[in-house]
Design a protein around this motif. Sequence first.
Motif, mmCIF file in Angstrom:
data_model
loop_
_atom_site.group_PDB
_atom_site.id
_atom_site.type_symbol
_atom_site.label_atom_id
_atom_site.label_comp_id
_atom_site.label_asym_id
_atom_site.label_seq_id
_atom_site.Cartn_x
_atom_site.Cartn_y
_atom_site.Cartn_z
ATOM 1 N N UNK A 237 12.858 -13.188 18.781
ATOM 2 C CA UNK A 237 12.529 -12.643 17.465
ATOM 3 C C UNK A 237 11.960 -13.732 16.566
ATOM 4 N N UNK A 238 12.445 -14.968 16.758
ATOM 5 C CA UNK A 238 11.915 -16.083 15.972
ATOM 6 C C UNK A 238 10.463 -16.369 16.289
ATOM 7 N N UNK A 239 10.138 -16.366 17.593
ATOM 8 C CA UNK A 239 8.749 -16.644 17.965
ATOM 9 C C UNK A 239 7.839 -15.468 17.620
ATOM 10 N N UNK A 240 8.369 -14.252 17.694
ATOM 11 C CA UNK A 240 7.546 -13.112 17.293
ATOM 12 C C UNK A 240 7.325 -13.094 15.785
ATOM 13 N N UNK B 55 15.592 -19.601 14.020
ATOM 14 C CA UNK B 55 14.766 -20.315 13.039
ATOM 15 C C UNK B 55 14.039 -21.493 13.675
ATOM 16 N N UNK B 56 14.734 -22.215 14.550
ATOM 17 C CA UNK B 56 14.096 -23.335 15.272
ATOM 18 C C UNK B 56 12.953 -22.806 16.126
ATOM 19 N N UNK B 57 13.202 -21.685 16.815
ATOM 20 C CA UNK B 57 12.155 -21.069 17.643
ATOM 21 C C UNK B 57 10.961 -20.653 16.791
ATOM 22 N N UNK B 58 11.226 -20.158 15.582
ATOM 23 C CA UNK B 58 10.151 -19.747 14.680
ATOM 24 C C UNK B 58 9.266 -20.932 14.290
ATOM 25 N N UNK B 59 9.868 -22.007 13.845
ATOM 26 C CA UNK B 59 9.104 -23.176 13.366
ATOM 27 C C UNK B 59 8.282 -23.789 14.497
ATOM 28 N N UNK B 60 8.914 -24.026 15.629
ATOM 29 C CA UNK B 60 8.205 -24.640 16.752
ATOM 30 C C UNK B 60 7.205 -23.656 17.348
ATOM 31 N N UNK B 61 7.554 -22.375 17.382
ATOM 32 C CA UNK B 61 6.644 -21.360 17.898
ATOM 33 C C UNK B 61 5.381 -21.255 17.069
ATOM 34 N N UNK B 62 5.498 -21.360 15.754
ATOM 35 C CA UNK B 62 4.331 -21.292 14.865
ATOM 36 C C UNK B 62 3.360 -22.424 15.184
ATOM 37 N N UNK C 65 12.671 -22.243 23.511
ATOM 38 C CA UNK C 65 12.059 -20.930 23.303
ATOM 39 C C UNK C 65 10.769 -21.059 22.486
ATOM 40 N N UNK C 66 10.818 -21.830 21.418
ATOM 41 C CA UNK C 66 9.640 -22.001 20.581
ATOM 42 C C UNK C 66 8.497 -22.696 21.295
#
Length: 280
Positions: A53-56, A232-239, A17-18
């Motif tokens: 939601x993590x990537x957003x 959280x994984x999606x957030x870090x990689x998405x950033x 996802x990220x």
Amino acid sequence: MTDSMSWAQSIVLGAVQGLTEFLPVSSSGHLRIVSEVWFGDDAGASFTAVTQLGTEAAVLVYFARDIVRIIAAWFRGLRRPEARDLDYRIGWYVIIATLPIGVLGFLFKDQIRTGARNLWLIATMLIVFSLVIFLAERYGAKKRPIEQLTRRDGLVMGFAQCLALIPGVSRSGATSSAGLFLGLEREAAVRFSFLLAIPAVTASGLFSLPDAFSPSGDGMQASGPQLLVATLVAFVIGFASIAWLLKFVANHSLNWFVAYRIILGLVVIGLLAGGAISAT
């Protein structure tokens, strides 16, 4: 009976996802393909929406200054007409452009969770929409900076975002291609695409949160901690993906992703035709 998701599956799918949310390759399509090929099941539309939601959140953090400035300018412009600058207008463009996907997403939510996740459809959309991206790159003037963004641009890109309800199309691919067809610079189209996704994806994720915790027959069931870790994984990689993509599009064509989409679509079709994976 709905299968339980393992920790390995939740982490892998969160990473997918990220990696794919902001690239014009369809994150929902990739989650569906990866979950079927590697795990023999569907992660489910609710899991997809919640991990978004993590990537957003990554978008909110990355563009925090821009978002705060736009919101402040929007409220300021409501009170003082003489203060209605570009940021004020962008605030309205995002609001107006979000309405179409909000209405269609609500009306067709059941189809999005079921029939639209068929892998034959996803593979076809990967290939067909790659041609749209190619044409946008070829015929888009790419001359107008974000300072020249208009209400018409926002509306057209908002309606284009509705295509992302079909897995395999790609939200960023649809909105960015629309921006290119309208003559926007590539970086301007991608940047507005990020801002445009925030309300729709956040609302979709929050709306799907209750369903993600209860089996509904449309995918594997993830526990609360697994959903949190995947997000959280999606957030870090998405950033990291946002930073990379903005630098990439400043000097490279989106056509780099066209070839990848076509190859992946053909591979999935081959696996389906050979009976190696199931379409539903």
